[in-house]
Design a protein around this motif. Structure first.
Motif, mmCIF file in Angstrom:
data_model
loop_
_atom_site.group_PDB
_atom_site.id
_atom_site.type_symbol
_atom_site.label_atom_id
_atom_site.label_comp_id
_atom_site.label_asym_id
_atom_site.label_seq_id
_atom_site.Cartn_x
_atom_site.Cartn_y
_atom_site.Cartn_z
ATOM 1 N N THR A 131 0.758 -1.079 -0.192
ATOM 2 C CA THR A 131 0.145 0.094 -0.027
ATOM 3 C C THR A 131 0.868 1.408 -0.133
ATOM 4 O O THR A 131 0.234 2.268 -0.236
ATOM 5 N N LEU A 132 1.997 1.236 0.276
ATOM 6 C CA LEU A 132 3.156 2.317 0.169
ATOM 7 C C LEU A 132 3.740 2.414 -1.199
ATOM 8 O O LEU A 132 4.370 3.517 -1.588
ATOM 9 N N TRP A 133 3.395 1.533 -2.229
ATOM 10 C CA TRP A 133 3.928 1.562 -3.471
ATOM 11 C C TRP A 133 3.054 2.477 -4.345
ATOM 12 O O TRP A 133 1.879 2.456 -3.998
ATOM 13 N N SER A 134 3.426 3.081 -5.497
ATOM 14 C CA SER A 134 2.490 3.790 -6.249
ATOM 15 C C SER A 134 1.144 2.940 -7.020
ATOM 16 O O SER A 134 0.233 3.012 -7.181
ATOM 17 N N SER A 135 1.980 1.603 -7.197
ATOM 18 C CA SER A 135 0.771 0.687 -7.940
ATOM 19 C C SER A 135 -0.053 -0.069 -6.764
ATOM 20 O O SER A 135 -1.210 -0.227 -7.309
ATOM 21 N N GLN A 136 0.313 -0.244 -5.585
ATOM 22 C CA GLN A 136 -0.525 -0.749 -4.654
ATOM 23 C C GLN A 136 -1.063 -2.046 -4.896
ATOM 24 O O GLN A 136 -1.843 -2.586 -4.446
ATOM 25 N N GLN A 137 -0.221 -2.788 -5.914
ATOM 26 C CA GLN A 137 -0.501 -4.220 -5.965
ATOM 27 C C GLN A 137 0.676 -4.946 -5.320
ATOM 28 O O GLN A 137 1.908 -4.489 -5.423
ATOM 29 N N PHE A 138 0.424 -6.231 -4.990
ATOM 30 C CA PHE A 138 1.204 -7.151 -4.817
ATOM 31 C C PHE A 138 2.372 -7.296 -5.785
ATOM 32 O O PHE A 138 2.167 -7.257 -7.266
ATOM 33 N N GLY A 139 3.765 -7.721 -5.051
ATOM 34 C CA GLY A 139 4.853 -7.941 -6.284
ATOM 35 C C GLY A 139 4.786 -9.263 -6.700
ATOM 36 O O GLY A 139 4.001 -10.099 -6.385
ATOM 37 N N SER A 140 5.840 -9.907 -7.453
ATOM 38 C CA SER A 140 5.826 -11.206 -8.033
ATOM 39 C C SER A 140 7.072 -11.948 -7.665
ATOM 40 O O SER A 140 8.002 -11.076 -7.605
ATOM 41 N N ALA A 141 7.176 -13.101 -7.945
ATOM 42 C CA ALA A 141 8.603 -13.881 -7.912
ATOM 43 C C ALA A 141 9.328 -13.235 -8.912
ATOM 44 O O ALA A 141 10.541 -13.215 -8.711
ATOM 45 N N ALA A 142 8.781 -13.073 -10.337
ATOM 46 C CA ALA A 142 9.787 -12.306 -11.349
ATOM 47 C C ALA A 142 10.325 -11.094 -10.783
ATOM 48 O O ALA A 142 11.761 -10.708 -11.064
ATOM 49 N N ASP A 143 9.760 -10.365 -10.072
ATOM 50 C CA ASP A 143 10.404 -9.006 -9.550
ATOM 51 C C ASP A 143 11.388 -9.147 -8.727
ATOM 52 O O ASP A 143 12.486 -8.557 -8.595
#
Length: 553
Positions: A131-143
């Motif tokens: 929720t602190l990121w601009s996307s507010q979306q979960f990251g991924s394993a690839a990230d």
């Protein structure tokens, strides 16, 4: 200029004070069992316990006492954090800390730098919050693979209710598109219907079981690190919300050796496979009150930030999704019954309004069948409760164990997740107090910082660190300074059956107290958050002192 440094933690002496000690020249405050907060300028201690509090007339009454000049500072009882995770905090102080990171890139770069100097197999960290990121979306394993792909990585969300792993970790755990989430858990999928690398609540165990378990040495190290940190913040007692079998063993050994620097009220984790073994060993009460084990931590739902909190109506920002119940109604009753059978309290994690209702229903039914109502059972968090369910806490003698700082860190996220109707009974501290409930206040460290004055500030203002919103968020639920201090001292002690030993500086109780740099009761409200602890005393002995060092200009 002046630079404040934290001195090394003083070890608690095993010998009693040779003489009576009289702390004078102080502005002292303590809540009392009778209710009113008392003021005093002199505190008298003998053999680790309070003899008396009063004014300067006491200087004549104890002429032989060793005098300690408080230099006009404010003295309060040692603060009690009624909900934290001591070993988790200790680990957080030595592992990869991702708290406050504002982007996946920032996390990745910190992960890579950590990896370059890490010689173990699994890289473990904690603190990310999408929720602190601009996307507010979960990251991924690839990230994560972009930064560390050759060894397994497991990063726990700040609230402990989700993990984010890389592809190597999923490979080692044998996770693929055929893997099913267990009941009470969720696997977040990517667009190609492959597991994304994020696992919520009980799905975490699909990966966690492959991470090497902590050794007794690891637990002792974490205990010492956490204790040193907590004492530096003025926390002399902490309620450890869910310990495993190894920690249970270590705590007993350390208590026997008088090697626990703080006071711990520990809850047995209901999810530990050896729960019954620990229960059959009975209640543990250290004669010096450094360890008490007499409750079980049960887990009913997840957390709001990961949309795991169980709701009656669906999430505003995820229609159709109601969160996760981690245990069924029948299982909750079974765990409560098992706890009560052995004389242990049942302290149940419940954040969403559905979880709180189901847990209250389970308590009510089990009280009628097997008893246990007088065991000072608690609901941990009690964040989102329907207005009609709040009175049930009082009628069922359930203690709301709440964390004031959650309200001010959650407020913007909560308004995105929930409707106004769902928030009507949210973070309702004043409503609970007005009906006669006692609030046991804490921080939920390391989910939040362990800083107790952050919690006191949030309780009194319901504002963020910048004083926003100006009138406070849902300000009608704010606490007075007296109420807030009591929740972090005497009422927290009550929730652990310790109100006659801890939580206030009354005759015969342990002399646990702190000296602080500002007067909590008289500074502007915005300054409460920045109060610093100058000294911490446990059982009448100085165990922490903040030092001043003058740097050359």
């Amino acid at each position: 200029m002046k630079k404040w440094l934290i001195a090394g933690l003083s070890l608690i002496c095993t010998s009693a004070l040779a003489n009576t000690t009289l702390i004078h020249n102080i502005s002292g405050y303590t809540p009392t069992l009778k209710g009113a907060t008392q003021s005093f300028s002199v505190l008298v201690v003998r053999d680790g316990k309070v003899v008396a509090t009063g004014n300067d007339d006491m200087l004549k009454q104890f002429p032989e006492a060793t005098r300690y000049d408080g230099h006009g500072k404010t003295l309060l009882p040692g603060l009690i954090d009624a909900h934290g995770h001591i070993i988790g905090l200790g680990n957080n102080l030595v592992e990869l800390d991702l708290r406050g990171m504002t982007s996946i890139k920032q996390i990745g770069e910190k992960l890579k730098a950590y990896s370059d100097h890490f010689d173990g197999e699994w890289i473990v960290g904690r603190g990310w919050d999408q929720t602190l990121w601009s996307s507010q979306q979960f990251g991924s394993a690839a990230d994560l693979d972009k930064y560390v792909g050759n060894r397994p990585v497991m990063l726990t969300r700040v609230d402990g209710h989700a993990i984010w792993v890389n592809s190597k970790a999923m490979q080692m755990a044998g996770i693929d598109e055929k893997t099913k989430a267990p009941e009470g858990g969720e696997i977040i999928y990517a667009g190609n219907h492959q597991p994304s690398g994020v696992f919520v609540d009980k799905a975490e165990e699909l990966v966690r079981k492959h991470v090497p378990a902590a050794s007794e040495h690891d637990v002792k190290r974490a205990l010492n690190k956490a204790s040193e940190h907590l004492l530096s913040l003025g926390i002399t007692s902490a309620h450890d919300a869910g310990i495993d079998y190894t920690t249970w063993q270590v705590y007993q050994e350390q208590a026997k050796n008088k090697a626990i620097p703080i006071r711990i009220y520990a809850m047995l984790s209901a999810s530990d496979p050896k729960l019954e073994t620990m229960l059959k060993a009975g209640i543990i009460k250290d004669p010096n009150d450094h360890l008490s084990v007499r409750s079980v931590k049960i887990y009913a739902d997840g957390a709001l930030g990961s949309r795991g909190a169980a709701l009656i109506d669906s999430y505003k920002d995820r229609p159709g999704h109601h969160g996760l119940m981690l245990e069924t109604y029948d299982k909750l009753r079974e765990l409560m019954r098992l706890s009560f059978k052995h004389g242990f309290s049942a302290n149940t994690h419940a954040i969403g309004d559905k979880a709180n209702r189901v847990v209250l229903d389970a308590y009510e039914a089990e009280f009628k069948k097997t008893g246990g109502k007088l065991l000072r059972n608690r609901i941990e968090h009690a964040q989102i409760v329907t207005p009609e369910d709040i009175p049930r806490f009082k009628s069922l003698d359930i203690i709301p164990s709440m964390q004031p700082v959650h309200a001010t860190s959650d407020m913007h996220m909560a308004e995105k997740r929930l409707t106004d109707n769902q928030l009507a009974g949210g973070y309702a501290w004043q409503t609970f107090l007005k009906q006669g409930s006692k609030i046991a206040a804490g921080s939920d460290f390391p989910v939040e910082l362990a800083e107790p004055f952050h919690g006191l500030f949030s309780a009194v203002t319901r504002q963020d660190p910048h004083g926003q919103p100006e009138q406070g968020w849902r300000a009608e639920e704010a606490l007075s300074r007296d109420q807030a201090l009591r929740a972090f001292t005497l009422d927290a002690a009550y929730a652990a059956f310790q109100e006659h030993k801890l939580g206030s500086l009354e005759k015969g109780k342990w002399a646990d107290f702190i000296l602080i740099d500002k007067d909590y009761f008289n500074v502007p409200a915005l300054e409460i958050r920045d109060i610093q602890v100058d000294e911490t005393w446990v059982a009448g002995q100085l165990v922490y002192k903040r030092m001043v060092q003058k740097d050359d200009k």
